[in-house]
Design an enzyme around this catalytic site. Sequence first.
Site, PDB file in Angstrom:
ATOM      1  N   GLN A 174     -11.553 -15.132  16.485  1.00  0.00           N
ATOM      2  CA  GLN A 174     -10.103 -15.260  16.298  1.00  0.00           C
ATOM      3  C   GLN A 174      -9.403 -15.202  17.656  1.00  0.00           C
ATOM      4  OE1 GLN A 174      -8.743 -12.645  12.779  1.00  0.00           O
ATOM      5  NE2 GLN A 174     -10.746 -11.845  13.273  1.00  0.00           N
TER       6      GLN A 174
ATOM      7  N   HIS B 109      -8.235 -19.609  15.976  1.00  0.00           N
ATOM      8  CA  HIS B 109      -6.802 -19.503  16.300  1.00  0.00           C
ATOM      9  C   HIS B 109      -6.423 -20.211  17.594  1.00  0.00           C
ATOM     10  CE1 HIS B 109      -6.566 -15.729  13.490  1.00  0.00           C
ATOM     11  NE2 HIS B 109      -6.563 -16.869  12.824  1.00  0.00           N
TER      12      HIS B 109
ATOM     13  N   GLY C 248     -14.640  -5.854  15.940  1.00  0.00           N
ATOM     14  CA  GLY C 248     -13.336  -5.641  16.569  1.00  0.00           C
ATOM     15  C   GLY C 248     -12.188  -6.395  15.938  1.00  0.00           C
TER      16      GLY C 248
ATOM     17  N   ASN D 202     -16.574  -1.447  14.785  1.00  0.00           N
ATOM     18  CA  ASN D 202     -15.148  -1.214  15.037  1.00  0.00           C
ATOM     19  C   ASN D 202     -14.958   0.258  15.368  1.00  0.00           C
ATOM     20  OD1 ASN D 202     -12.187  -0.957  14.660  1.00  0.00           O
ATOM     21  ND2 ASN D 202     -12.368  -2.990  13.744  1.00  0.00           N
TER      22      ASN D 202
HETATM   23  C1  BJW Z   1     -12.226  -2.186  18.736  1.00  0.00           C
HETATM   24  C2  BJW Z   1     -12.178  -1.891  20.078  1.00  0.00           C
HETATM   25  C3  BJW Z   1     -13.403  -1.848  20.725  1.00  0.00           C
HETATM   26  C4  BJW Z   1     -10.190  -1.878  19.422  1.00  0.00           C
HETATM   27  N1  BJW Z   1     -14.518  -2.080  20.050  1.00  0.00           N
HETATM   28  N2  BJW Z   1     -13.349  -2.422  18.081  1.00  0.00           N
HETATM   29  C5  BJW Z   1      -0.195 -12.061   2.368  1.00  0.00           C
HETATM   30  C6  BJW Z   1      -1.530 -11.902   2.045  1.00  0.00           C
HETATM   31  C7  BJW Z   1      -2.513 -12.666   2.669  1.00  0.00           C
HETATM   32  C8  BJW Z   1      -2.175 -13.618   3.620  1.00  0.00           C
HETATM   33  C9  BJW Z   1      -0.857 -13.783   3.932  1.00  0.00           C
HETATM   34  C10 BJW Z   1       0.109 -13.013   3.315  1.00  0.00           C
HETATM   35  N3  BJW Z   1       1.325 -13.380   3.833  1.00  0.00           N
HETATM   36  C11 BJW Z   1       1.126 -14.360   4.765  1.00  0.00           C
HETATM   37  C12 BJW Z   1      -0.196 -14.613   4.829  1.00  0.00           C
HETATM   38  C13 BJW Z   1      -0.881 -15.588   5.702  1.00  0.00           C
HETATM   39  C14 BJW Z   1      -0.954 -15.126   7.137  1.00  0.00           C
HETATM   40  C15 BJW Z   1      -1.505 -13.709   7.185  1.00  0.00           C
HETATM   41  O1  BJW Z   1      -2.703 -13.480   7.143  1.00  0.00           O
HETATM   42  N4  BJW Z   1      -0.631 -12.717   7.340  1.00  0.00           N
HETATM   43  C16 BJW Z   1      -1.056 -11.303   7.327  1.00  0.00           C
HETATM   44  C17 BJW Z   1      -0.314 -10.575   8.423  1.00  0.00           C
HETATM   45  C18 BJW Z   1      -0.793 -10.750   5.955  1.00  0.00           C
HETATM   46  N5  BJW Z   1      -1.853 -16.040   7.782  1.00  0.00           N
HETATM   47  C19 BJW Z   1      -1.427 -17.172   8.340  1.00  0.00           C
HETATM   48  O2  BJW Z   1      -0.235 -17.469   8.384  1.00  0.00           O
HETATM   49  C20 BJW Z   1      -2.472 -18.123   8.867  1.00  0.00           C
HETATM   50  N6  BJW Z   1      -2.230 -19.436   8.400  1.00  0.00           N
HETATM   51  C21 BJW Z   1      -2.226 -19.731   7.091  1.00  0.00           C
HETATM   52  O3  BJW Z   1      -2.477 -18.915   6.212  1.00  0.00           O
HETATM   53  O4  BJW Z   1      -1.922 -21.029   6.855  1.00  0.00           O
HETATM   54  C22 BJW Z   1      -1.782 -21.472   5.506  1.00  0.00           C
HETATM   55  C23 BJW Z   1      -1.263 -22.888   5.572  1.00  0.00           C
HETATM   56  C24 BJW Z   1      -1.965 -23.902   4.961  1.00  0.00           C
HETATM   57  C25 BJW Z   1      -1.480 -25.210   5.008  1.00  0.00           C
HETATM   58  C26 BJW Z   1      -0.291 -25.496   5.685  1.00  0.00           C
HETATM   59  C27 BJW Z   1       0.411 -24.493   6.298  1.00  0.00           C
HETATM   60  C28 BJW Z   1      -0.065 -23.179   6.243  1.00  0.00           C
HETATM   61  C29 BJW Z   1      -2.411 -18.192  10.391  1.00  0.00           C
HETATM   62  C30 BJW Z   1      -2.767 -16.915  11.043  1.00  0.00           C
HETATM   63  C31 BJW Z   1      -2.602 -17.065  12.556  1.00  0.00           C
HETATM   64  C32 BJW Z   1      -2.792 -15.751  13.292  1.00  0.00           C
HETATM   65  N7  BJW Z   1      -2.400 -15.917  14.642  1.00  0.00           N
HETATM   66  C33 BJW Z   1      -2.562 -14.825  15.583  1.00  0.00           C
HETATM   67  C34 BJW Z   1      -1.969 -15.244  16.942  1.00  0.00           C
HETATM   68  C35 BJW Z   1      -2.893 -16.235  17.632  1.00  0.00           C
HETATM   69  C36 BJW Z   1      -2.370 -16.645  18.970  1.00  0.00           C
HETATM   70  C37 BJW Z   1      -2.287 -15.496  19.938  1.00  0.00           C
HETATM   71  O5  BJW Z   1      -3.319 -14.908  20.317  1.00  0.00           O
HETATM   72  O6  BJW Z   1      -1.162 -15.185  20.315  1.00  0.00           O
HETATM   73  O7  BJW Z   1      -3.948 -14.483  15.706  1.00  0.00           O
HETATM   74  S1  BJW Z   1      -1.830 -13.300  15.012  1.00  0.00           S
HETATM   75  C38 BJW Z   1      -3.098 -12.251  15.657  1.00  0.00           C
HETATM   76  O8  BJW Z   1      -3.828 -11.605  14.576  1.00  0.00           O
HETATM   77  C39 BJW Z   1      -4.100 -13.189  16.329  1.00  0.00           C
HETATM   78  C40 BJW Z   1      -5.412 -12.571  15.954  1.00  0.00           C
HETATM   79  O9  BJW Z   1      -6.461 -13.512  16.081  1.00  0.00           O
HETATM   80  C41 BJW Z   1      -5.164 -12.128  14.540  1.00  0.00           C
HETATM   81  C42 BJW Z   1      -6.130 -11.066  14.054  1.00  0.00           C
HETATM   82  O10 BJW Z   1      -6.012  -9.906  14.778  1.00  0.00           O
HETATM   83  P1  BJW Z   1      -7.330  -9.081  15.158  1.00  0.00           P
HETATM   84  O11 BJW Z   1      -8.181  -9.903  16.036  1.00  0.00           O
HETATM   85  O12 BJW Z   1      -7.956  -8.541  13.941  1.00  0.00           O
HETATM   86  O13 BJW Z   1      -6.734  -7.936  16.084  1.00  0.00           O
HETATM   87  P2  BJW Z   1      -6.075  -6.521  15.646  1.00  0.00           P
HETATM   88  O14 BJW Z   1      -5.258  -6.070  16.795  1.00  0.00           O
HETATM   89  O15 BJW Z   1      -5.394  -6.615  14.345  1.00  0.00           O
HETATM   90  O16 BJW Z   1      -7.316  -5.552  15.438  1.00  0.00           O
HETATM   91  C43 BJW Z   1      -8.108  -5.132  16.528  1.00  0.00           C
HETATM   92  C44 BJW Z   1      -9.240  -4.291  15.953  1.00  0.00           C
HETATM   93  O17 BJW Z   1     -10.115  -3.976  17.011  1.00  0.00           O
HETATM   94  C45 BJW Z   1      -8.796  -2.960  15.330  1.00  0.00           C
HETATM   95  O18 BJW Z   1      -9.412  -2.816  14.068  1.00  0.00           O
HETATM   96  C46 BJW Z   1      -9.314  -1.900  16.314  1.00  0.00           C
HETATM   97  O19 BJW Z   1      -9.745  -0.695  15.663  1.00  0.00           O
HETATM   98  C47 BJW Z   1     -10.502  -2.607  16.909  1.00  0.00           C
HETATM   99  N8  BJW Z   1     -10.866  -2.215  18.265  1.00  0.00           N
HETATM  100  N9  BJW Z   1     -10.819  -1.681  20.414  1.00  0.00           N
HETATM  101  C48 BJW Z   1     -14.425  -2.373  18.692  1.00  0.00           C
HETATM  102  N10 BJW Z   1     -13.456  -1.522  22.043  1.00  0.00           N
END
Ligand code: BJW
Length: 223
Positions: free
Chosen positions: A84, A102, A170, A196
């Site tokens: 991601q 992403h 992570g 994690n």
């Molecule tokens: C460690 C550590 C160490 C720390 N060792 N571990 C309701 C229910 C379900 C879904 C939805 C909903 N409402 C809306 C939605 C959909 C929405 C969504 O999921 N929203 C949620 C917030 C609920 N999703 C979308 O909109 C996606 N698109 C979509 O659904 O399209 C449908 C569609 C179809 C057809 C036409 C039109 C639309 C798109 C999602 C895009 C996400 N984008 C981002 C930004 C990317 C660009 C950028 O980098 O700026 O992606 S947001 C951000 O979150 C980024 C990440 O990839 C993503 C995930 O985050 P991640 O990687 O999990 O990071 P963290 O910070 O959350 O977690 C870090 C973890 O690491 C923690 O657990 C720590 O404990 C751990 N950690 N240090 C091991 N050393």
Amino acid sequence: MAALAGAGLSAESGVPTFRGAGGLWRQYRPEDLATPEAFASDPRLVWEWYDWRRSLISKAGPNPGHFALAELEKRKQSFTLITQNVDGLEERAGCKDALRLHGDIWTLRCTACGRERKELKTPLGELPPHCSCGGIERPGVVWFGEPLPARVFAAAEKAAREAEVLLVVGTSAAVYPAAGLAWVAKAAGAKLIEINMEETALSLEADCALRGKSGEILPLLVT
Ligand code: BJW
Ligand code: ZN
């Protein structure tokens, strides 16, 4: 075997995660900035965030977690890294075929003509940057409400379905459809191994939850 990586993988490289401590930039949450609406209303603000992150990443390097995943890709006959993350640290560690759900922070895309270009310069200078056609460029990443690249996601789904083991590394597993890949793998019979520092939405489903830093745990899996 496959791995689904999130921001925690790059945390030990000094790249901030999105949620939890350090997830804020100025007073904004990622959910306030990583949207097409935020970009439409204030492209300069959104670009300032990305420009700051690009600078941080350019000064960072892959950590032992990235190198361990690259080693798994090299050693295993079948291994797919699904990430991601947009930082590109997997490639810098030697991964060849990471599936980027992403997008890529080093790609700029014109909002007028759609042209894409690689741009590694940090800081970018003029914000927002402009295409040669005069249009405003945006980061080549996937924001909330936008679809993931269809072919990349299809390949990730296939890898998740076919994996005997899925390493979930992570990620808070809070953002869909990426997090759903773990459920796809599980439903198809894969063992889930979560790595994690904290418990996540997925921990109870995991066959094995390894608590700690990915930069410390992943290298143990390849020795
Ligand atoms: C460690 C550590 C160490 C720390 N060792 N571990 C309701 C229910 C379900 C879904 C939805 C909903 N409402 C809306 C939605 C959909 C929405 C969504 O999921 N929203 C949620 C917030 C609920 N999703 C979308 O909109 C996606 N698109 C979509 O659904 O399209 C449908 C569609 C179809 C057809 C036409 C039109 C639309 C798109 C999602 C895009 C996400 N984008 C981002 C930004 C990317 C660009 C950028 O980098 O700026 O992606 S947001 C951000 O979150 C980024 C990440 O990839 C993503 C995930 O985050 P991640 O990687 O999990 O990071 P963290 O910070 O959350 O977690 C870090 C973890 O690491 C923690 O657990 C720590 O404990 C751990 N950690 N240090 C091991 N050393
Ligand atoms: Zn253009």
